[in-house]
Design a protein around this motif. Structure first.
Motif, mmCIF file in Angstrom:
data_model
loop_
_atom_site.group_PDB
_atom_site.id
_atom_site.type_symbol
_atom_site.label_atom_id
_atom_site.label_comp_id
_atom_site.label_asym_id
_atom_site.label_seq_id
_atom_site.Cartn_x
_atom_site.Cartn_y
_atom_site.Cartn_z
ATOM 1 N N ALA A 10 0.862 -1.396 -0.150
ATOM 2 C CA ALA A 10 -0.209 -0.116 0.103
ATOM 3 C C ALA A 10 0.754 1.258 0.066
ATOM 4 C CB ALA A 10 -0.911 -0.031 1.302
ATOM 5 N N LYS A 11 0.148 2.350 -0.403
ATOM 6 C CA LYS A 11 0.898 3.618 -0.364
ATOM 7 C C LYS A 11 0.712 4.561 0.994
ATOM 8 C CE LYS A 11 -0.740 4.127 -4.854
ATOM 9 N NZ LYS A 11 -1.611 4.956 -5.597
ATOM 10 N N PRO A 12 1.631 5.239 1.411
ATOM 11 C CA PRO A 12 1.234 5.828 2.407
ATOM 12 C C PRO A 12 0.016 6.655 2.416
ATOM 13 C CG PRO A 12 3.417 6.023 1.954
ATOM 14 C CD PRO A 12 2.813 5.550 0.801
ATOM 15 N N GLY A 13 -1.226 6.494 3.516
ATOM 16 C CA GLY A 13 -2.423 7.130 3.643
ATOM 17 C C GLY A 13 -3.266 6.378 2.863
ATOM 18 N N ASP A 14 -2.977 5.086 2.346
ATOM 19 C CA ASP A 14 -4.151 4.269 1.860
ATOM 20 C C ASP A 14 -4.725 3.671 3.109
ATOM 21 O OD1 ASP A 14 -3.461 4.551 -0.887
ATOM 22 O OD2 ASP A 14 -2.356 2.706 -1.062
ATOM 23 N N ILE A 15 -6.181 3.186 2.594
ATOM 24 C CA ILE A 15 -6.828 2.359 3.748
ATOM 25 C C ILE A 15 -7.056 1.031 3.507
ATOM 26 C CG2 ILE A 15 -9.064 2.250 4.929
ATOM 27 C CD1 ILE A 15 -7.829 4.576 5.622
ATOM 28 N N ILE A 16 -6.560 0.094 4.183
ATOM 29 C CA ILE A 16 -6.602 -1.347 4.028
ATOM 30 C C ILE A 16 -7.880 -1.753 4.945
ATOM 31 C CG2 ILE A 16 -5.195 -3.515 4.509
ATOM 32 C CD1 ILE A 16 -2.986 -1.808 4.430
ATOM 33 N N GLU A 17 -8.746 -2.510 4.029
ATOM 34 C CA GLU A 17 -9.906 -3.331 4.765
ATOM 35 C C GLU A 17 -9.501 -4.801 5.117
ATOM 36 O OE1 GLU A 17 -14.339 -3.873 4.157
ATOM 37 O OE2 GLU A 17 -13.186 -4.748 2.606
ATOM 38 N N VAL A 18 -9.566 -5.250 6.294
ATOM 39 C CA VAL A 18 -9.314 -6.674 6.710
ATOM 40 C C VAL A 18 -10.692 -7.260 7.205
ATOM 41 C CG1 VAL A 18 -8.016 -7.931 8.397
ATOM 42 C CG2 VAL A 18 -6.766 -6.042 7.529
ATOM 43 N N LYS A 19 -11.021 -8.321 6.777
ATOM 44 C CA LYS A 19 -12.108 -9.124 6.967
ATOM 45 C C LYS A 19 -11.578 -10.281 7.621
ATOM 46 C CE LYS A 19 -16.355 -11.202 5.119
ATOM 47 N NZ LYS A 19 -17.071 -11.401 3.664
ATOM 48 N N ALA A 20 -11.909 -10.589 8.991
ATOM 49 C CA ALA A 20 -11.267 -11.759 9.429
ATOM 50 C C ALA A 20 -12.404 -12.695 10.227
ATOM 51 C CB ALA A 20 -10.290 -11.346 10.618
ATOM 52 N N THR A 21 -12.042 -14.027 10.686
ATOM 53 C CA THR A 21 -13.094 -14.645 11.402
ATOM 54 C C THR A 21 -12.267 -15.091 12.675
ATOM 55 O OG1 THR A 21 -12.329 -16.582 10.323
ATOM 56 C CG2 THR A 21 -14.084 -15.765 9.428
ATOM 57 N N ASP A 22 -11.283 -14.766 13.052
ATOM 58 C CA ASP A 22 -10.445 -15.235 14.191
ATOM 59 C C ASP A 22 -10.626 -14.299 15.034
ATOM 60 O OD1 ASP A 22 -8.821 -15.855 16.199
ATOM 61 O OD2 ASP A 22 -7.169 -16.288 14.639
ATOM 62 N N PRO A 23 -11.150 -14.479 16.363
ATOM 63 C CA PRO A 23 -11.483 -13.640 17.354
ATOM 64 C C PRO A 23 -10.310 -12.913 17.859
ATOM 65 C CG PRO A 23 -12.871 -15.517 17.813
ATOM 66 C CD PRO A 23 -11.798 -15.695 16.739
ATOM 67 N N SER A 24 -8.818 -13.727 17.829
ATOM 68 C CA SER A 24 -7.769 -13.120 18.299
ATOM 69 C C SER A 24 -7.441 -11.973 17.452
ATOM 70 C CB SER A 24 -6.589 -14.194 18.319
ATOM 71 O OG SER A 24 -6.391 -14.469 16.740
ATOM 72 N N THR A 25 -7.905 -11.522 16.352
ATOM 73 C CA THR A 25 -7.616 -10.447 15.791
ATOM 74 C C THR A 25 -8.143 -9.248 16.474
ATOM 75 O OG1 THR A 25 -9.511 -10.399 14.481
ATOM 76 C CG2 THR A 25 -7.696 -11.617 13.408
ATOM 77 N N GLN A 26 -9.065 -9.278 17.312
ATOM 78 C CA GLN A 26 -9.495 -8.192 18.333
ATOM 79 C C GLN A 26 -8.226 -7.795 19.191
ATOM 80 O OE1 GLN A 26 -13.705 -8.430 19.528
ATOM 81 N NE2 GLN A 26 -12.830 -10.597 19.389
ATOM 82 N N ARG A 27 -7.463 -8.457 19.289
ATOM 83 C CA ARG A 27 -6.240 -8.220 20.061
ATOM 84 C C ARG A 27 -5.065 -7.901 19.296
ATOM 85 N NH1 ARG A 27 -4.921 -13.159 22.128
ATOM 86 N NH2 ARG A 27 -3.593 -13.502 20.291
ATOM 87 N N ASP A 28 -4.819 -8.649 18.173
ATOM 88 C CA ASP A 28 -3.758 -8.771 17.326
ATOM 89 C C ASP A 28 -3.713 -7.498 16.596
ATOM 90 O OD1 ASP A 28 -2.987 -11.069 18.590
ATOM 91 O OD2 ASP A 28 -3.353 -12.274 16.790
ATOM 92 N N ILE A 29 -4.393 -7.055 15.745
ATOM 93 C CA ILE A 29 -4.527 -6.073 14.901
ATOM 94 C C ILE A 29 -4.326 -4.597 15.489
ATOM 95 C CG2 ILE A 29 -5.966 -4.677 13.075
ATOM 96 C CD1 ILE A 29 -5.379 -7.610 11.980
ATOM 97 N N PRO A 30 -5.026 -4.422 16.514
ATOM 98 C CA PRO A 30 -4.718 -3.122 17.299
ATOM 99 C C PRO A 30 -3.173 -3.021 17.709
ATOM 100 C CG PRO A 30 -6.977 -3.654 18.179
ATOM 101 C CD PRO A 30 -6.362 -4.870 17.186
#
Length: 59
Positions: A10-30
């Motif tokens: 991605a380029k600086p300033g781009d928005i990346i959408e992540v769609k996940a099913t793993d509940p651990s992403t609630q901790r990992d992504i932030p």
């Protein structure tokens, strides 16, 4: 790993959408965003999916 690749491509300033099913992403992504300096613009849950919108840092 897929998120690292998407951010790298991605380029600086781009928005990346992540769609996940793993509940651990609630901790990992932030933590990923905080550690690497990207902005977690929004996160929400819909049905069994977790959605994250990450703005790539300008640096």
């Amino acid at each position: 790993m897929m998120l690292h690749n998407a951010v790298r491509d991605a380029k600086p300033g781009d928005i990346i959408e992540v769609k996940a099913t793993d509940p651990s992403t609630q901790r990992d992504i932030p933590k990923f965003c905080q550690f690497l300096g990207h902005e977690l613009v929004q996160q929400n849950t819909q049905d069994e999916y977790f959605f994250y919108y990450i703005k790539k840092s300008e640096v």
